[in-house]
Design a protein around this motif. Structure first.
Motif, PDB file in Angstrom:
ATOM      1  N   LYS A  94       0.819  -1.219   0.000  1.00 14.66           N
ATOM      2  CA  LYS A  94       0.000   0.000   0.000  1.00 14.66           C
ATOM      3  C   LYS A  94       0.849   1.263   0.000  1.00 14.66           C
ATOM      4  O   LYS A  94       0.541   2.235  -0.703  1.00 14.66           O
ATOM      5  N   LEU A  95       1.911   1.266   0.795  1.00 15.04           N
ATOM      6  CA  LEU A  95       2.734   2.469   0.917  1.00 15.04           C
ATOM      7  C   LEU A  95       3.396   2.816  -0.412  1.00 15.04           C
ATOM      8  O   LEU A  95       3.349   3.981  -0.857  1.00 15.04           O
ATOM      9  N   LEU A  96       3.999   1.834  -1.056  1.00 17.06           N
ATOM     10  CA  LEU A  96       4.676   2.072  -2.322  1.00 17.06           C
ATOM     11  C   LEU A  96       3.686   2.491  -3.398  1.00 17.06           C
ATOM     12  O   LEU A  96       3.962   3.389  -4.204  1.00 17.06           O
ATOM     13  N   SER A  97       2.503   1.859  -3.416  1.00 16.52           N
ATOM     14  CA  SER A  97       1.475   2.217  -4.393  1.00 16.52           C
ATOM     15  C   SER A  97       0.985   3.641  -4.173  1.00 16.52           C
ATOM     16  O   SER A  97       0.750   4.392  -5.132  1.00 16.52           O
ATOM     17  N   SER A  98       0.832   4.029  -2.908  1.00 18.25           N
ATOM     18  CA  SER A  98       0.386   5.387  -2.594  1.00 18.25           C
ATOM     19  C   SER A  98       1.454   6.412  -2.968  1.00 18.25           C
ATOM     20  O   SER A  98       1.139   7.493  -3.487  1.00 18.25           O
ATOM     21  N   LEU A  99       2.706   6.073  -2.696  1.00 17.37           N
ATOM     22  CA  LEU A  99       3.813   6.954  -3.071  1.00 17.37           C
ATOM     23  C   LEU A  99       3.848   7.149  -4.579  1.00 17.37           C
ATOM     24  O   LEU A  99       4.063   8.272  -5.076  1.00 17.37           O
ATOM     25  N   LEU A 100       3.620   6.078  -5.301  1.00  9.07           N
ATOM     26  CA  LEU A 100       3.585   6.135  -6.764  1.00  9.07           C
ATOM     27  C   LEU A 100       2.460   7.048  -7.248  1.00  9.07           C
ATOM     28  O   LEU A 100       2.655   7.880  -8.148  1.00  9.07           O
ATOM     29  N   LEU A 101       1.298   6.931  -6.649  1.00 11.65           N
ATOM     30  CA  LEU A 101       0.166   7.777  -7.034  1.00 11.65           C
ATOM     31  C   LEU A 101       0.466   9.245  -6.736  1.00 11.65           C
ATOM     32  O   LEU A 101       0.178  10.131  -7.554  1.00 11.65           O
ATOM     33  N   GLY A 102       1.040   9.514  -5.567  1.00 14.27           N
ATOM     34  CA  GLY A 102       1.408  10.882  -5.234  1.00 14.27           C
ATOM     35  C   GLY A 102       2.421  11.452  -6.211  1.00 14.27           C
ATOM     36  O   GLY A 102       2.342  12.629  -6.595  1.00 14.27           O
ATOM     37  N   MET A 103       3.359  10.614  -6.647  1.00 18.76           N
ATOM     38  CA  MET A 103       4.358  11.059  -7.602  1.00 18.76           C
ATOM     39  C   MET A 103       3.723  11.389  -8.947  1.00 18.76           C
ATOM     40  O   MET A 103       4.139  12.341  -9.629  1.00 18.76           O
ATOM     41  N   VAL A 104       2.709  10.636  -9.336  1.00 17.50           N
ATOM     42  CA  VAL A 104       2.018  10.903 -10.595  1.00 17.50           C
ATOM     43  C   VAL A 104       1.294  12.253 -10.537  1.00 17.50           C
ATOM     44  O   VAL A 104       1.321  13.030 -11.504  1.00 17.50           O
ATOM     45  N   PHE A 105       0.658  12.550  -9.413  1.00 22.11           N
ATOM     46  CA  PHE A 105      -0.003  13.849  -9.258  1.00 22.11           C
ATOM     47  C   PHE A 105       1.025  14.984  -9.345  1.00 22.11           C
ATOM     48  O   PHE A 105       0.788  16.003 -10.001  1.00 22.11           O
ATOM     49  N   PHE A 106       2.153  14.812  -8.677  1.00 16.94           N
ATOM     50  CA  PHE A 106       3.193  15.842  -8.718  1.00 16.94           C
ATOM     51  C   PHE A 106       3.753  15.989 -10.128  1.00 16.94           C
ATOM     52  O   PHE A 106       4.041  17.099 -10.585  1.00 16.94           O
TER      53      PHE A 106
ATOM     54  N   MET B 249      13.856  20.044 -16.032  1.00 12.36           N
ATOM     55  CA  MET B 249      14.705  19.002 -15.457  1.00 12.36           C
ATOM     56  C   MET B 249      13.940  18.193 -14.405  1.00 12.36           C
ATOM     57  O   MET B 249      14.039  16.959 -14.364  1.00 12.36           O
ATOM     58  N   ALA B 250      13.166  18.874 -13.562  1.00 14.25           N
ATOM     59  CA  ALA B 250      12.371  18.172 -12.554  1.00 14.25           C
ATOM     60  C   ALA B 250      11.340  17.256 -13.201  1.00 14.25           C
ATOM     61  O   ALA B 250      11.066  16.159 -12.694  1.00 14.25           O
ATOM     62  N   HIS B 251      10.791  17.694 -14.322  1.00 11.14           N
ATOM     63  CA  HIS B 251       9.801  16.877 -15.036  1.00 11.14           C
ATOM     64  C   HIS B 251      10.448  15.594 -15.568  1.00 11.14           C
ATOM     65  O   HIS B 251       9.857  14.510 -15.500  1.00 11.14           O
ATOM     66  N   LEU B 252      11.663  15.726 -16.075  1.00  8.01           N
ATOM     67  CA  LEU B 252      12.406  14.550 -16.535  1.00  8.01           C
ATOM     68  C   LEU B 252      12.677  13.602 -15.375  1.00  8.01           C
ATOM     69  O   LEU B 252      12.427  12.391 -15.470  1.00  8.01           O
ATOM     70  N   LEU B 253      13.184  14.141 -14.264  1.00 13.01           N
ATOM     71  CA  LEU B 253      13.477  13.313 -13.098  1.00 13.01           C
ATOM     72  C   LEU B 253      12.207  12.680 -12.539  1.00 13.01           C
ATOM     73  O   LEU B 253      12.228  11.538 -12.066  1.00 13.01           O
ATOM     74  N   GLY B 254      11.103  13.415 -12.584  1.00 13.74           N
ATOM     75  CA  GLY B 254       9.838  12.863 -12.114  1.00 13.74           C
ATOM     76  C   GLY B 254       9.407  11.666 -12.938  1.00 13.74           C
ATOM     77  O   GLY B 254       8.937  10.656 -12.400  1.00 13.74           O
ATOM     78  N   GLY B 255       9.569  11.762 -14.253  1.00  9.56           N
ATOM     79  CA  GLY B 255       9.224  10.634 -15.112  1.00  9.56           C
ATOM     80  C   GLY B 255      10.077   9.418 -14.835  1.00  9.56           C
ATOM     81  O   GLY B 255       9.587   8.285 -14.747  1.00  9.56           O
ATOM     82  N   PHE B 256      11.382   9.638 -14.652  1.00 11.16           N
ATOM     83  CA  PHE B 256      12.288   8.533 -14.341  1.00 11.16           C
ATOM     84  C   PHE B 256      11.954   7.930 -12.976  1.00 11.16           C
ATOM     85  O   PHE B 256      12.081   6.713 -12.774  1.00 11.16           O
ATOM     86  N   THR B 257      11.540   8.784 -12.044  1.00  7.31           N
ATOM     87  CA  THR B 257      11.175   8.287 -10.711  1.00  7.31           C
ATOM     88  C   THR B 257       9.944   7.398 -10.778  1.00  7.31           C
ATOM     89  O   THR B 257       9.883   6.341 -10.125  1.00  7.31           O
TER      90      THR B 257
END
Length: 357
Positions: A108-120, A139-147
């Motif tokens: 649940k934690l990893l899935s929630s973190l992933l969802l939060g990252m998608v919103f960001f 640059m942040a957008h690129l790093l966000g996609g890789f994350t």
């Protein structure tokens, strides 16, 4: 049988989402490299429409609303296709989070973190347009996609079926000396940090349109040392109406480009050291081979980008292969730290432990 073997729908959903995320990164790189980041001057639509304006009346309306942004259909479609695919990825990640919380035993934690990252990441996508390709946002957008891709890969590793030995708490690292294991983990983590830093440098190079300022190898032509300007790395740049095609001077772009090349050399050293340590244990050699193989391809792509002045498909491949290199290091760190090994590795380390008893 391990419980993840009975949870195939969730596993398949995560796997499909992961592969879609790779496509999103590739399409995103293509969009950026075709200078289509501002193909649509608004967000999330395009000139006030949910698709690229096509009819005569739509074109007139769009031009009236955005008189300073002439419509370029090819760039606009590049941008919108990227948004459509990214939106589909967001919906799948939402499904993953919902399914994770709907059943016990799912991460649940990893899935929630992933969802939060998608919103960001969606916010970064909006800011990329509204802030006119400000380099720090790009640059942040690129790093966000890789994350996001990395988190999906970690989630897939976490839920994939594991050997029975692991279920019983079998510690495969018992065959390794404590000192060797500590060194191996430390080098792996250091390599991960170096790779992430190099990816950030690559993003900064692309965001400031510094990819083709140096045309010679191995470093750069001219007095690049004399031109080096640390101000090129200031994350907050002076305000401009648009950052498209870059706002830094030649010396600053050379400084960024040269630093990225030096970073590539440092990254290569760290990856080779880690690969060498992994090679010493036969079951871990596949990780070593994968790293060296991906690194070799990435070096060839980087050299080709310089010699051929950034061919579009090669430049896109350079982005994607950089991501794959990151995933190989992420996988290695996960295996070493979480001790989640394949049946082959479990069998090998078990025999080693029994031998050295």
């Amino acid at each position: 049988m391990h419980k993840t073997q009975k949870d195939k729908p969730f596993y398949f959903l995560v796997t499909a989402t992961f592969f879609l995320s790779l496509i999103v990164v590739g399409v995103g790189a293509y969009t950026r490299l075709t200078d289509a980041g501002l193909g649509c001057p608004d967000w999330p639509g395009c000139y006030g429409f949910m698709s690229v304006p096509q009819t005569e009346s739509q074109l007139q309306t769009a031009q009236a609303i955005y008189p300073d942004s002439p419509i370029e259909p090819v760039k606009a479609w590049n941008e919108m296709v990227h948004r459509y695919i990214a939106g589909s990825l967001g919906l799948l990640v939402l499904m993953i989070a919902v399914m994770a919380w709907a059943r016990s035993g799912r991460p649940k934690l990893l899935s929630s973190l992933l969802l939060g990252m998608v919103f960001f990441q969606a916010l970064l996508g909006m800011w990329t347009v509204t802030m006119q390709l400000m380099p720090i946002v790009v640059m942040a957008h690129l790093l966000g996609g890789f994350t996001i891709v990395s988190l999906l890969w970690l989630l897939r590793l976490w839920i994939q079926p594991k050997p029975l030995f692991y279920q019983d708490g079998f510690k495969t690292h018992l065959s390794l000396s404590s000192r060797y294991l500590t060194v191996l983990k430390s080098v792996a983590i250091a390599a991960l940090i170096v790779v992430i830093s190099q990816i950030a440098l690559g993003g900064w190079t692309a965001a400031n349109y510094a990819s083709v300022v140096c045309t010679q190898l191995p470093i750069c032509e001219g007095d690049w040392q004399g031109m080096f300007d640390p101000r090129a790395f200031g994350l907050i740049q002076p305000q401009h109406s648009s950052y498209e095609y870059g706002v830094l001077d030649y010396a600053q772009r050379v400084s960024i480009h040269v630093t990225h090349r030096i970073g590539a050399i440092i990254t290569t050293v760290f990856i080779l050291v880690l690969a060498g340590l992994l090679w010493l244990k036969p079951p871990l050699r596949r990780y070593s081979i994968a790293m060296i193989g991906v690194l070799s391809v990435q070096i060839i792509l980087g050299i080709t980008n310089v010699l051929a002045s950034l061919p579009l498909l090669i430049a896109v491949a350079h982005n994607v292969v950089g991501l794959i290199l990151l995933l190989t290091v992420v996988t290695t760190c996960y295996r070493l730290i979480c001790d989640c090994r394949s049946p082959l590795e479990v069998k090998y380390f078990a025999s080693e432990s029994a031998t050295h008893g």
